[in-house]
Design an enzyme around this catalytic site. Structure first.
Site, PDB file in Angstrom:
ATOM      1  N   CYS A   1       5.576  -0.099   7.632  1.00  0.00           N
ATOM      2  CA  CYS A   1       5.226   0.994   6.726  1.00  0.00           C
ATOM      3  C   CYS A   1       6.447   1.336   5.882  1.00  0.00           C
ATOM      4  O   CYS A   1       7.569   1.320   6.391  1.00  0.00           O
ATOM      5  CB  CYS A   1       4.811   2.205   7.550  1.00  0.00           C
ATOM      6  SG  CYS A   1       4.421   3.661   6.560  1.00  0.00           S
ATOM      7  N   LEU A   2       6.221   1.632   4.610  1.00  0.00           N
ATOM      8  CA  LEU A   2       7.336   1.995   3.735  1.00  0.00           C
ATOM      9  C   LEU A   2       8.002   3.289   4.204  1.00  0.00           C
ATOM     10  O   LEU A   2       9.143   3.551   3.844  1.00  0.00           O
ATOM     11  CB  LEU A   2       6.845   2.159   2.284  1.00  0.00           C
ATOM     12  CG  LEU A   2       6.341   0.876   1.606  1.00  0.00           C
ATOM     13  CD1 LEU A   2       5.821   1.182   0.212  1.00  0.00           C
ATOM     14  CD2 LEU A   2       7.447  -0.172   1.545  1.00  0.00           C
TER      15      LEU A   2
ATOM     16  N   GLY B   1       0.834  -1.197   0.000  1.00  0.00           N
ATOM     17  CA  GLY B   1       0.000   0.000   0.000  1.00  0.00           C
ATOM     18  C   GLY B   1       0.867   1.244   0.000  1.00  0.00           C
ATOM     19  O   GLY B   1       1.999   1.219   0.495  1.00  0.00           O
TER      20      GLY B   1
ATOM     21  N   HIS C   1      -2.650   7.560   6.817  1.00  0.00           N
ATOM     22  CA  HIS C   1      -1.658   8.412   6.144  1.00  0.00           C
ATOM     23  C   HIS C   1      -2.312   9.686   5.614  1.00  0.00           C
ATOM     24  O   HIS C   1      -1.724  10.767   5.678  1.00  0.00           O
ATOM     25  CB  HIS C   1      -1.025   7.668   4.958  1.00  0.00           C
ATOM     26  CG  HIS C   1       0.136   6.793   5.336  1.00  0.00           C
ATOM     27  ND1 HIS C   1       1.248   7.262   6.001  1.00  0.00           N
ATOM     28  CD2 HIS C   1       0.369   5.484   5.120  1.00  0.00           C
ATOM     29  CE1 HIS C   1       2.112   6.270   6.183  1.00  0.00           C
ATOM     30  NE2 HIS C   1       1.596   5.168   5.657  1.00  0.00           N
TER      31      HIS C   1
ATOM     32  N   GLN D   1       2.699   9.925   1.286  1.00  0.00           N
ATOM     33  CA  GLN D   1       4.042   9.347   1.449  1.00  0.00           C
ATOM     34  C   GLN D   1       5.017   9.749   0.347  1.00  0.00           C
ATOM     35  O   GLN D   1       6.219   9.575   0.493  1.00  0.00           O
ATOM     36  CB  GLN D   1       3.957   7.815   1.498  1.00  0.00           C
ATOM     37  CG  GLN D   1       3.314   7.291   2.761  1.00  0.00           C
ATOM     38  CD  GLN D   1       3.216   5.781   2.716  1.00  0.00           C
ATOM     39  OE1 GLN D   1       2.289   5.232   2.135  1.00  0.00           O
ATOM     40  NE2 GLN D   1       4.188   5.102   3.301  1.00  0.00           N
TER      41      GLN D   1
ATOM     42  N   HIS E   1      -4.666   1.649   7.532  1.00  0.00           N
ATOM     43  CA  HIS E   1      -3.298   2.182   7.567  1.00  0.00           C
ATOM     44  C   HIS E   1      -3.145   3.316   6.549  1.00  0.00           C
ATOM     45  O   HIS E   1      -2.597   4.373   6.866  1.00  0.00           O
ATOM     46  CB  HIS E   1      -2.324   1.029   7.269  1.00  0.00           C
ATOM     47  CG  HIS E   1      -0.881   1.409   7.230  1.00  0.00           C
ATOM     48  ND1 HIS E   1       0.032   0.999   8.176  1.00  0.00           N
ATOM     49  CD2 HIS E   1      -0.175   2.172   6.358  1.00  0.00           C
ATOM     50  CE1 HIS E   1       1.225   1.501   7.885  1.00  0.00           C
ATOM     51  NE2 HIS E   1       1.133   2.212   6.777  1.00  0.00           N
ATOM     52  N   GLU E   2      -3.659   3.100   5.326  1.00  0.00           N
ATOM     53  CA  GLU E   2      -3.517   4.124   4.276  1.00  0.00           C
ATOM     54  C   GLU E   2      -4.414   5.325   4.562  1.00  0.00           C
ATOM     55  O   GLU E   2      -4.022   6.463   4.316  1.00  0.00           O
ATOM     56  CB  GLU E   2      -3.808   3.534   2.893  1.00  0.00           C
ATOM     57  CG  GLU E   2      -2.920   2.358   2.472  1.00  0.00           C
ATOM     58  CD  GLU E   2      -1.429   2.604   2.662  1.00  0.00           C
ATOM     59  OE1 GLU E   2      -0.968   3.758   2.536  1.00  0.00           O
ATOM     60  OE2 GLU E   2      -0.713   1.623   2.956  1.00  0.00           O
TER      61      GLU E   2
HETATM   62 NI    NI Z   1       2.425   3.284   5.615  1.00  0.00          NI
END
Ligand code: NI
Length: 169
Positions: free
Chosen positions: A92-93, A45, A138, A50, A134-135
Site C-alpha cells: 500500500c502506498l 490504486g 480504505h 489516503q 483494497h481501495e
Molecule cells: Ni492502499
C-alpha cells in the site's frame, strides 16, 4: 497537483469516508490530483482517504498510466458481487516498504459513478479484484495491515513505530 499520501498510523486513514453529493469542480480537481499522485508514487490504486479527503472516491490503474483505457475512477462505489478467494502478497502506498499476504475475493463486480457522474460497472479478477477490495477498504478506514493477524501484523506495526520514533515515517 501532487498531494501528500498519508502513512499508516495517521488517524485520518482510519476514518470512514462519506458519499460524494455532487461532482463539483473541487471533486474534478481532487480526481486529477489523485491520478497524478498515484502515477507519481508510482502505484496501481489510490483512495481519497489516503490524501486526507474523507470522500468515497478511488482510482485504479493496473497499467500505471501506460494504457489510457486502464484508468478507472470510482465515485460512491459499491459492490455488486464478490466471489471466490485469493491469497496474494500486497502492499500500500500508505505503508511503503511493507507487504504481506492478504485474503481477498477472487472476482468482484463493482459499480460507481465515473468522473462525468455516469454510472459504471466494472468487473475484475485477480489483481484487479484485489485492488478494488483494497481501495474499498480504505474508504472504510481500513489499511491492509489492519486485516493481518498475529506475528506478521505485530512485526509490521512494531517496525512502523520504530520508524516513526526515528522521524523516518
Ligand atoms: Ni492502499
Amino acid at each position: 497537483m501532487l498531494r501528500p499520501i498519508l502513512k499508516y498510523g495517521d488517524p485520518l486513514l482510519h476514518q470512514t469516508a462519506q458519499p460524494v453529493d455532487a461532482i463539483t469542480p473541487e471533486i474534478t480537481r481532487l480526481l486529477d490530483d489523485m491520478i497524478e499522485t498515484m502515477y507519481a508514487a508510482p502505484g496501481i490504486g489510490l483512495a481519497a482517504t489516503q490524501v486526507g479527503v474523507p470522500l468515497r472516491i478511488f482510482v485504479v490503474d493496473l497499467s500505471v498510466g501506460r494504457d489510457p483505457d486502464a484508468l478507472m475512477t470510482l465515485i460512491n462505489p459499491e459492490f455488486v458481487s464478490r466471489e471466490d478467494m485469493q491469497i496474494e502478497e500486497e502492499g500500500c502506498l500508505s505503508a511503503p516498504g511493507f507487504t504481506a499476504s492478504v485474503a481477498r475475493p477472487g472476482r468482484i463486480v463493482i459499480r460507481g459513478l465515473d468522473r462525468a457522474g455516469e454510472p459504471r460497472t466494472h468487473e475484475g479478477e485477480g489483481l484487479l479484484a484485489r485492488a478494488f477490495q483494497h481501495e474499498m477498504d480504505h474508504l472504510d478506514g481500513t489499511v491492509f495491515i489492519d486485516r493481518l493477524r498475529g506475528i506478521k501484523r505485530d512485526m509490521i506495526v512494531r517496525k512502523i513505530r520504530k520508524l516513526t520514533r526515528a522521524g523516518k515515517w
